[in-house]
Motif scaffolding. Sequence first.
Motif, short mmCIF file in Angstrom:
data_model
loop_
_atom_site.label_atom_id
_atom_site.label_comp_id
_atom_site.label_asym_id
_atom_site.label_seq_id
_atom_site.Cartn_x
_atom_site.Cartn_y
_atom_site.Cartn_z
N GLN A 132 2.39 -7.15 -1.58
CA GLN A 132 3.28 -7.73 -0.58
C GLN A 132 4.73 -7.74 -1.07
OE1 GLN A 132 2.08 -11.58 0.77
NE2 GLN A 132 3.28 -11.41 2.64
N GLU A 133 4.96 -7.94 -2.36
CA GLU A 133 6.32 -7.92 -2.89
C GLU A 133 6.90 -6.51 -2.94
OE1 GLU A 133 6.14 -9.76 -6.69
OE2 GLU A 133 5.95 -11.76 -5.88
N ARG A 134 6.03 -5.49 -2.93
CA ARG A 134 6.48 -4.11 -3.03
C ARG A 134 6.74 -3.48 -1.67
NH1 ARG A 134 7.01 -1.97 -7.60
NH2 ARG A 134 6.63 0.15 -6.94
N GLN A 135 6.66 -4.27 -0.61
CA GLN A 135 6.98 -3.75 0.72
C GLN A 135 7.64 -4.84 1.55
OE1 GLN A 135 3.33 -2.47 2.46
NE2 GLN A 135 2.52 -4.51 2.71
N TYR A 136 8.30 -4.40 2.61
CA TYR A 136 9.01 -5.35 3.45
C TYR A 136 8.94 -4.86 4.89
CZ TYR A 136 12.85 -7.94 5.56
OH TYR A 136 13.60 -8.73 6.38
N ARG A 137 8.61 -5.74 5.82
CA ARG A 137 8.62 -5.40 7.24
C ARG A 137 9.96 -5.83 7.82
NH1 ARG A 137 5.02 -3.44 10.38
NH2 ARG A 137 3.29 -4.01 9.06
N THR A 138 10.70 -4.86 8.34
CA THR A 138 12.03 -5.13 8.89
C THR A 138 11.91 -5.82 10.25
OG1 THR A 138 12.19 -3.03 10.06
CG2 THR A 138 12.93 -3.06 7.75
N LYS A 139 13.04 -6.32 10.75
CA LYS A 139 13.06 -6.95 12.07
C LYS A 139 12.60 -5.99 13.16
CE LYS A 139 16.58 -10.49 11.57
NZ LYS A 139 17.90 -10.95 12.00
N SER A 140 12.84 -4.71 12.98
CA SER A 140 12.43 -3.71 13.98
C SER A 140 10.95 -3.40 13.89
CB SER A 140 13.25 -2.44 13.83
OG SER A 140 12.93 -1.80 12.60
N GLY A 141 10.27 -3.95 12.88
CA GLY A 141 8.84 -3.73 12.72
C GLY A 141 8.47 -2.62 11.76
N ALA A 142 9.45 -1.90 11.25
CA ALA A 142 9.18 -0.85 10.28
C ALA A 142 8.83 -1.46 8.94
CB ALA A 142 10.40 0.06 10.13
N THR A 143 7.97 -0.79 8.19
CA THR A 143 7.63 -1.25 6.85
C THR A 143 8.38 -0.38 5.85
OG1 THR A 143 5.44 -1.99 7.53
CG2 THR A 143 5.76 -1.58 5.19
N ILE A 144 9.14 -1.02 4.99
CA ILE A 144 9.86 -0.34 3.91
C ILE A 144 9.14 -0.68 2.63
CG2 ILE A 144 12.05 -0.16 2.66
CD1 ILE A 144 12.32 0.91 5.45
N THR A 145 8.73 0.33 1.88
CA THR A 145 8.05 0.09 0.61
C THR A 145 8.99 0.42 -0.54
OG1 THR A 145 7.18 2.34 0.42
CG2 THR A 145 5.81 0.72 1.62
N VAL A 146 8.68 -0.13 -1.69
CA VAL A 146 9.44 0.17 -2.90
C VAL A 146 9.36 1.68 -3.18
CG1 VAL A 146 9.53 -0.20 -5.39
CG2 VAL A 146 9.24 -2.14 -3.86
N ASP A 147 8.19 2.27 -2.97
CA ASP A 147 8.04 3.72 -3.20
C ASP A 147 8.93 4.53 -2.25
OD1 ASP A 147 6.23 3.23 -5.23
OD2 ASP A 147 4.47 3.52 -3.95
N HIS A 148 9.07 4.08 -1.01
CA HIS A 148 9.95 4.78 -0.06
C HIS A 148 11.41 4.68 -0.52
CE1 HIS A 148 11.67 6.28 3.64
NE2 HIS A 148 12.41 5.20 3.72
N VAL A 149 11.82 3.49 -0.95
CA VAL A 149 13.20 3.31 -1.43
C VAL A 149 13.41 4.17 -2.67
CG1 VAL A 149 14.88 1.66 -2.34
CG2 VAL A 149 13.44 1.04 -0.39
N ALA A 150 12.42 4.22 -3.57
CA ALA A 150 12.53 5.07 -4.76
C ALA A 150 12.73 6.52 -4.37
CB ALA A 150 11.29 4.91 -5.64
N SER A 151 12.01 6.99 -3.35
CA SER A 151 12.16 8.39 -2.93
C SER A 151 13.54 8.64 -2.33
CB SER A 151 11.05 8.79 -1.96
OG SER A 151 11.22 8.19 -0.70
N LEU A 152 14.12 7.64 -1.65
CA LEU A 152 15.48 7.78 -1.13
C LEU A 152 16.49 7.91 -2.28
CD1 LEU A 152 15.50 5.11 1.74
CD2 LEU A 152 15.37 7.61 1.99
N ILE A 153 16.30 7.11 -3.33
CA ILE A 153 17.20 7.15 -4.49
C ILE A 153 17.10 8.51 -5.18
CG2 ILE A 153 17.68 6.16 -6.77
CD1 ILE A 153 16.57 3.46 -5.53
N VAL A 154 15.87 8.97 -5.41
CA VAL A 154 15.67 10.26 -6.08
C VAL A 154 16.25 11.40 -5.23
CG1 VAL A 154 13.92 11.91 -6.88
CG2 VAL A 154 13.72 9.48 -7.46
N SER A 155 16.02 11.36 -3.93
CA SER A 155 16.57 12.40 -3.04
C SER A 155 18.10 12.41 -3.09
CB SER A 155 16.11 12.19 -1.60
OG SER A 155 14.73 12.41 -1.50
N TRP A 156 18.70 11.20 -3.12
CA TRP A 156 20.16 11.12 -3.22
C TRP A 156 20.62 11.80 -4.52
CZ3 TRP A 156 23.68 9.50 -6.73
CH2 TRP A 156 24.99 9.38 -6.30
N ALA A 157 19.96 11.47 -5.63
CA ALA A 157 20.36 12.04 -6.93
C ALA A 157 20.20 13.56 -6.93
CB ALA A 157 19.55 11.40 -8.05
N GLU A 158 19.11 14.05 -6.36
CA GLU A 158 18.89 15.50 -6.31
C GLU A 158 19.99 16.19 -5.52
OE1 GLU A 158 14.89 15.51 -4.76
OE2 GLU A 158 14.04 15.65 -6.79
#
Length: 187
Positions: free
Chosen positions: A4-30
């Motif tokens: 539960q700490e590794r994910q978050y449900r936004t107000k719009s109902g989308a689920t953001i996970t730590v792994d998804h955020v990690a992939s955004l960071i890695v994609s930015w760096a690439e």
Amino acid sequence: MDNQERQYRTKSGATITVDHVASLIVSWAEAQLGVMEEGGNNMGREIERYQSIVGKAEGESWCLAFCQAAAHDVCQSLGCKNPLYPTEGCAELWDKHPTDRLSVALPGTIMIQKEYTSWHGHAGIVTASSNYDFFDTIEGNTNETGGREGDGVYRKKRTMKGTSTRACLGFIDLPQLIVNQMRKEGI
């Protein structure tokens, strides 16, 4: 840490996970691979943009400014504030985030190294970890040989043992920090 700490449900109902955020960071760096100083001396249009994230672009070392820009840009895309302490000093960032440290390399985390003989440091974005001892990074202000005063953004293979001149202190858990920031802001 529970799931539960590794994910978050936004107000719009989308689920953001730590792994998804990690992939955004890695994609930015690439996407930054190939950025090079223009004329040396820690200068260049994109490098100055990195530096301006946490202060004035004054030709200073920019490895942590590169990481700060990753956090800034990913947070901006997610609609939250950057949760990293605003500094270009690796040791200062390490000191300001004592509860956000990891001893293992995970994608999206920020590697922090410290010189053996001073508090000068180096930082980079972890992109992959093959085992406990070795991990891959994308780093700004490095070079082909992995120096901490380089000329561009490069892929590197690092070890928990550090280098001949720098110890690897550990990792700042940037993906979890961003998910926590989104939770805090109620996005």
